[in-house]
Design a protein around this motif. Structure first.
Motif, PDB file in Angstrom:
ATOM      1  N   UNK A 128     106.829  56.315  62.139  1.00 34.19           N
ATOM      2  CA  UNK A 128     105.867  55.763  63.100  1.00 34.19           C
ATOM      3  C   UNK A 128     104.433  55.843  62.584  1.00 34.19           C
ATOM      4  N   UNK A 129     104.229  56.668  61.533  1.00 27.12           N
ATOM      5  CA  UNK A 129     102.899  56.821  60.937  1.00 27.12           C
ATOM      6  C   UNK A 129     102.884  56.238  59.525  1.00 27.12           C
ATOM      7  N   UNK A 130     101.685  56.041  58.995  1.00 25.33           N
ATOM      8  CA  UNK A 130     101.524  55.339  57.708  1.00 25.33           C
ATOM      9  C   UNK A 130     101.423  56.273  56.509  1.00 25.33           C
ATOM     10  N   UNK A 131     101.219  57.556  56.749  1.00 26.27           N
ATOM     11  CA  UNK A 131     100.838  58.499  55.693  1.00 26.27           C
ATOM     12  C   UNK A 131     101.811  58.535  54.506  1.00 26.27           C
ATOM     13  N   UNK A 132     103.107  58.702  54.791  1.00 21.92           N
ATOM     14  CA  UNK A 132     104.065  58.969  53.718  1.00 21.92           C
ATOM     15  C   UNK A 132     104.194  57.818  52.724  1.00 21.92           C
ATOM     16  N   UNK A 149      98.879  55.606  63.192  1.00 23.33           N
ATOM     17  CA  UNK A 149     100.219  55.129  63.539  1.00 23.33           C
ATOM     18  C   UNK A 149     100.338  53.634  63.271  1.00 23.33           C
ATOM     19  N   UNK A 150     101.545  53.204  63.019  1.00 21.75           N
ATOM     20  CA  UNK A 150     101.831  51.770  62.839  1.00 21.75           C
ATOM     21  C   UNK A 150     101.332  51.004  64.065  1.00 21.75           C
ATOM     22  N   UNK A 151     101.571  51.570  65.249  1.00 23.05           N
ATOM     23  CA  UNK A 151     101.235  50.893  66.509  1.00 23.05           C
ATOM     24  C   UNK A 151      99.736  50.709  66.720  1.00 23.05           C
ATOM     25  N   UNK A 152      98.916  51.378  65.918  1.00 19.79           N
ATOM     26  CA  UNK A 152      97.461  51.267  66.071  1.00 19.79           C
ATOM     27  C   UNK A 152      96.865  50.172  65.194  1.00 19.79           C
ATOM     28  N   UNK A 153      97.689  49.528  64.368  1.00 16.55           N
ATOM     29  CA  UNK A 153      97.197  48.523  63.418  1.00 16.55           C
ATOM     30  C   UNK A 153      97.827  47.165  63.707  1.00 16.55           C
ATOM     31  N   UNK A 154      97.064  46.109  63.432  1.00 19.08           N
ATOM     32  CA  UNK A 154      97.605  44.762  63.612  1.00 19.08           C
ATOM     33  C   UNK A 154      98.585  44.442  62.479  1.00 19.08           C
ATOM     34  N   UNK A 155      99.417  43.440  62.701  1.00 21.26           N
ATOM     35  CA  UNK A 155     100.375  43.023  61.673  1.00 21.26           C
ATOM     36  C   UNK A 155      99.644  42.601  60.395  1.00 21.26           C
ATOM     37  N   UNK A 156      98.525  41.905  60.564  1.00 22.72           N
ATOM     38  CA  UNK A 156      97.761  41.442  59.400  1.00 22.72           C
ATOM     39  C   UNK A 156      97.247  42.632  58.578  1.00 22.72           C
ATOM     40  N   UNK A 157      96.751  43.653  59.278  1.00 19.78           N
ATOM     41  CA  UNK A 157      96.292  44.859  58.575  1.00 19.78           C
ATOM     42  C   UNK A 157      97.456  45.538  57.853  1.00 19.78           C
ATOM     43  N   UNK A 158      98.559  45.697  58.555  1.00 26.41           N
ATOM     44  CA  UNK A 158      99.719  46.394  57.979  1.00 26.41           C
ATOM     45  C   UNK A 158     100.252  45.672  56.756  1.00 26.41           C
ATOM     46  N   UNK A 159     100.237  44.355  56.787  1.00 25.17           N
ATOM     47  CA  UNK A 159     100.749  43.566  55.657  1.00 25.17           C
ATOM     48  C   UNK A 159      99.834  43.657  54.433  1.00 25.17           C
ATOM     49  N   UNK A 190     105.300  49.061  39.525  1.00 19.32           N
ATOM     50  CA  UNK A 190     104.036  48.625  38.896  1.00 19.32           C
ATOM     51  C   UNK A 190     103.085  47.853  39.800  1.00 19.32           C
ATOM     52  N   UNK A 191     103.618  47.044  40.730  1.00 22.89           N
ATOM     53  CA  UNK A 191     102.734  46.220  41.570  1.00 22.89           C
ATOM     54  C   UNK A 191     102.699  46.767  43.002  1.00 22.89           C
ATOM     55  N   UNK A 192     101.624  46.436  43.726  1.00 23.50           N
ATOM     56  CA  UNK A 192     101.569  46.796  45.145  1.00 23.50           C
ATOM     57  C   UNK A 192     102.753  46.173  45.904  1.00 23.50           C
ATOM     58  N   UNK A 193     103.248  46.912  46.889  1.00 22.81           N
ATOM     59  CA  UNK A 193     104.374  46.418  47.700  1.00 22.81           C
ATOM     60  C   UNK A 193     103.985  46.532  49.174  1.00 22.81           C
ATOM     61  N   UNK A 194     103.563  45.440  49.777  1.00 25.23           N
ATOM     62  CA  UNK A 194     103.088  45.494  51.166  1.00 25.23           C
ATOM     63  C   UNK A 194     104.208  45.817  52.160  1.00 25.23           C
ATOM     64  N   UNK A 195     103.821  46.259  53.347  1.00 22.27           N
ATOM     65  CA  UNK A 195     104.754  46.429  54.460  1.00 22.27           C
ATOM     66  C   UNK A 195     105.129  45.029  54.949  1.00 22.27           C
ATOM     67  N   UNK A 196     106.393  44.657  54.935  1.00 24.45           N
ATOM     68  CA  UNK A 196     106.746  43.309  55.388  1.00 24.45           C
ATOM     69  C   UNK A 196     106.976  43.250  56.901  1.00 24.45           C
ATOM     70  N   UNK A 197     106.922  42.050  57.434  1.00 28.87           N
ATOM     71  CA  UNK A 197     107.382  41.816  58.802  1.00 28.87           C
ATOM     72  C   UNK A 197     108.872  41.487  58.740  1.00 28.87           C
TER      73      UNK A 197
END
Length: 240
Positions: free
Chosen positions: A51-55, A62-72, A84-91
């Motif tokens: 539920x949190x972003x730290x790890x 928390x995930x719930x405190x950020x917009x989808x655009x921010x999380x992505x 090697x490359x950044x790996x975003x949080x997907x929807x």
């Protein structure tokens, strides 16, 4: 034949719950996956375990405190195998569009009644939009979530995630009309497996990373195993 599910994609080979991880799973010919969902601030289903972003991202909050655009825009490769490359949080929508899995286990963690309802409604809407309702089982260890599923999305397949034996998992699965039992491997005895299957449950055992354990569970007759190493599982068990 024991089926193989990639755990958070291919968690042992690529950053968990990211597009590269699910693609790695598919590269091995494994067309079933298990993943975790949390809602963003603006109600989008995000594929992330905690539920949190730290790890996984090193960020606070928390995930719930950020917009989808921010999380992505956040890089989620911390704490996993090097990448090697950044790996975003997907929807979840991105995964549905880009990864042709035959079956998805979508796990929803415990939540308040209101949040469980919102999450279930969002899953229902998305599976309908992509025509995947018959390829999805929504799983949870939370009775609140299972109750919300039965109420808001009765046509979606349900699964109980059982980690501890202090409650009889077969009784709870029956109570919520589950089709699948996601069973911690330490709880998977031949007797419990047979009893669950006689109750009509597909038994999916997690998290199974050792070849000897994979073979033992297959010998027991487990319907499927969930593994961080889908490539190793294919080598060990072959593909159905």
């Amino acid at each position: 034949m024991t089926l193989i599910y990639g755990h958070r994609g291919a968690k042992g080979e690529a950053p968990e719950n990211t597009l590269v991880s699910f693609r790695k799973c598919l590269e091995h010919g494994v067309t079933r996956c298990e993943l975790d969902l949390h809602l963003s601030r603006d109600g989008e289903l995000m594929v992330i375990h905690d539920p949190t972003l730290k790890r996984t991202t090193g960020r606070r909050g928390k995930v719930a405190e950020h917009s989808a655009e921010e999380l992505r825009s956040y890089d989620a490769r911390l704490g996993g195998p090097g990448w090697p490359q950044p790996t975003p949080i997907p929807t979840l929508a991105e995964l549905f569009e880009q990864c042709p899995f035959e079956h998805w286990q979508l796990e929803v963690k415990s939540a308040s009644r209101e949040r469980a309802s919102r999450t279930v409604k969002a899953i229902h809407a998305l599976t309908e939009r992509y025509g995947l309702a018959d390829k999805v089982t929504v799983t949870s260890s939370s009775r609140v979530v299972l109750r919300a599923l039965r109420h808001w999305a009765p046509e979606l397949s349900r699964g109980l995630v059982a980690e501890y034996a202090w409650l009889d998992p077969l009784k709870v699965a029956k109570q919520y009309d589950c089709d699948l039992l996601a069973l911690n491997w330490t709880l998977c005895t031949p007797e419990r497996l047979l009893k669950a299957q006689q109750q009509g449950l597909h038994v999916s055992v997690w998290t199974v990373n050792e070849p000897a354990l994979m073979r033992r569970l297959a010998d027991f007759g487990a319907d499927s195993v969930i593994t961080d190493f889908p490539g190793l599982a294919v080598e060990t068990l072959g593909l159905a």
